[in-house]
Design an enzyme around this catalytic site. Structure first.
Site, PDB file in Angstrom:
ATOM      1  N   SER A   1      72.401  29.655  73.522  1.00 28.38           N
ATOM      2  CA  SER A   1      71.979  28.367  74.107  1.00 28.38           C
ATOM      3  C   SER A   1      72.924  27.276  73.630  1.00 28.38           C
ATOM      4  O   SER A   1      73.558  27.407  72.562  1.00 28.38           O
ATOM      5  CB  SER A   1      70.564  28.030  73.642  1.00 28.38           C
ATOM      6  OG  SER A   1      70.235  26.693  73.977  1.00 28.38           O
TER       7      SER A   1
ATOM      8  N   TYR B   1      63.933  27.426  66.830  1.00 28.96           N
ATOM      9  CA  TYR B   1      64.601  28.002  68.003  1.00 28.96           C
ATOM     10  C   TYR B   1      66.120  27.804  67.938  1.00 28.96           C
ATOM     11  O   TYR B   1      66.883  28.751  68.162  1.00 28.96           O
ATOM     12  CB  TYR B   1      64.032  27.346  69.265  1.00 28.96           C
ATOM     13  CG  TYR B   1      64.730  27.734  70.561  1.00 28.96           C
ATOM     14  CD1 TYR B   1      64.401  28.911  71.223  1.00 28.96           C
ATOM     15  CD2 TYR B   1      65.714  26.921  71.123  1.00 28.96           C
ATOM     16  CE1 TYR B   1      65.026  29.264  72.411  1.00 28.96           C
ATOM     17  CE2 TYR B   1      66.348  27.269  72.310  1.00 28.96           C
ATOM     18  CZ  TYR B   1      66.003  28.436  72.956  1.00 28.96           C
ATOM     19  OH  TYR B   1      66.626  28.796  74.123  1.00 28.96           O
TER      20      TYR B   1
END
Ligand code: NAD
Ligand code: MG
Length: 299
Positions: free
Chosen positions: A191, A204
């Site tokens: 990401s 995360y």
């Protein structure tokens, strides 16, 4: 003629939905079928050109979002596909299985929780057995639950995020290597959070950085065996991950607004990176992170 068609398809991309989006809370993991507007996974327009003919692919989180778009693209490029997902996502998964079968490819459904090591091992071996081989692995399943502060982030949440995003990738990859030989490829979904973390994604964002480092180290280990390992780093994409607790609802309603395009990406817009990385044409590409973030220029 070809130029004209490409221009038309580019114009369609400019018609993709822009925020504001309606309020649409869902419990995690969420369903693509409940999203307003429905994401575009390429169902109506992805056209393959035999780039993955005869390949055998396992895609985790293949029921929805980016994983679904990759499953559709891989099937149309000629691959047989196994998808893993959580049991509560059966209705989304059934749509993907039908789409893969519609291409005349084999489709294998593997529901279960990848936070469990035993399940991960069984799931991979079952995929390889049913597909009669395994030479593409897309570690794409992920957990993202926002939390404002380290003070309220529980050990259980931290553990669940690392189990899903990091441990499962390790377990699944180890098991997959029992079946992989020269020419096989592993692609991990990282990401932009690995590089520009949001303050509400403490756990995360760390896992997504782990995925980058895992990719680069494993690429070195496996190069001699002719197995390539790469990662994709998406920017904001319109998927159930975001509307089922990945972001506060006000951010979901404005999702993608801060990207230079002023909108989120649609899963169909990132699947071609996974196709290209998987394709044998990219035989010298390994240990890389390819980003698609709508113009922010993260990498
Ligand atoms: P998604 O919700 O459609 O896909 C995530 C999938 O992970 C789910 O469909 C689910 O099947 C799977 N999953 C989660 N927990 C699981 C568990 N315990 N066991 C088995 N499967 C589990 O959302 P998405 O955005 O397409 O996510 C795919 C990947 O893309 C994730 O790794 C995510 O971190 C990454 N990503 C997404 C964005 C974005 O903006 N959507 C941005 C960057 C990275
Ligand atoms: Mg899903």
């Amino acid at each position: 003629m070809t130029t004209q068609r490409n221009l038309t398809r580019e114009a369609q991309r400019n018609d993709y939905p822009t925020p504001p989006f309606p309020e649409q809370p869902q419990a995690a993991p969420g369903l693509a079928s409940k999203m307003i507007p429905r994401p575009d996974h390429g169902e109506q327009h992805y056209r393959g050109s035999d780039r993955l003919q005869g390949r055998k692919a396992l895609i985790t989180g293949g029921d929805s979002g980016i994983g679904r778009a990759v499953a559709i693209a891989y099937a149309r490029e000629g691959a047989d596909i196994a998808i893993s997902y959580l049991p509560e996502e059966e209705s989304d998964a059934a749509e993907v299985i039908a789409l893969i079968k519609a291409e005349g490819r084999q489709a294998v459904a593997l529901p279960g929780d990848i936070r469990n090591e035993t399940f991960c091992r069984q799931m991979v071996h079952s995929a390889a057995e049913q597909l009669q081989g395994l030479d593409l692995l897309v570690n794409n399943a992920g957990r993202q639950q926002y939390n404002e502060s380290i003070r309220t982030l529980s050990t259980e949440d931290f553990d669940a995020t690392f189990k899903t995003n990091v441990y499962a990738m390790f377990w699944i990859t180890k098991a997959a290597l029992d079946h992989m030989t020269q020419g096989a490829t592993i692609i991990n979904t990282s990401s932009v959070q690995a590089f520009n973390p949001s303050e509400i994604l403490l756990d995360y964002a760390q896992t997504k950085a782990c995925i980058v480092t895992f990719t680069k180290t494993l690429a070195q280990q496996l190069a001699k065996e002719g197995i390539r390992v790469n990662a994709v780093a998406p920017g904001p994409y319109w998927t159930p991950l975001q509307s089922s607790g990945g972001q506060p609802m006000d951010k979901v309603m404005a999702f993608g607004a801060s990207s230079p395009t002023g909108r989120p990406g649609q899963p169909a817009e990132i699947a071609p990176l996974y196709v290209t990385l998987a394709s044998a044409e990219c035989s010298y590409v390994s240990g890389q992170v390819w980003c698609s973030d709508g113009g922010t220029g993260t990498l």
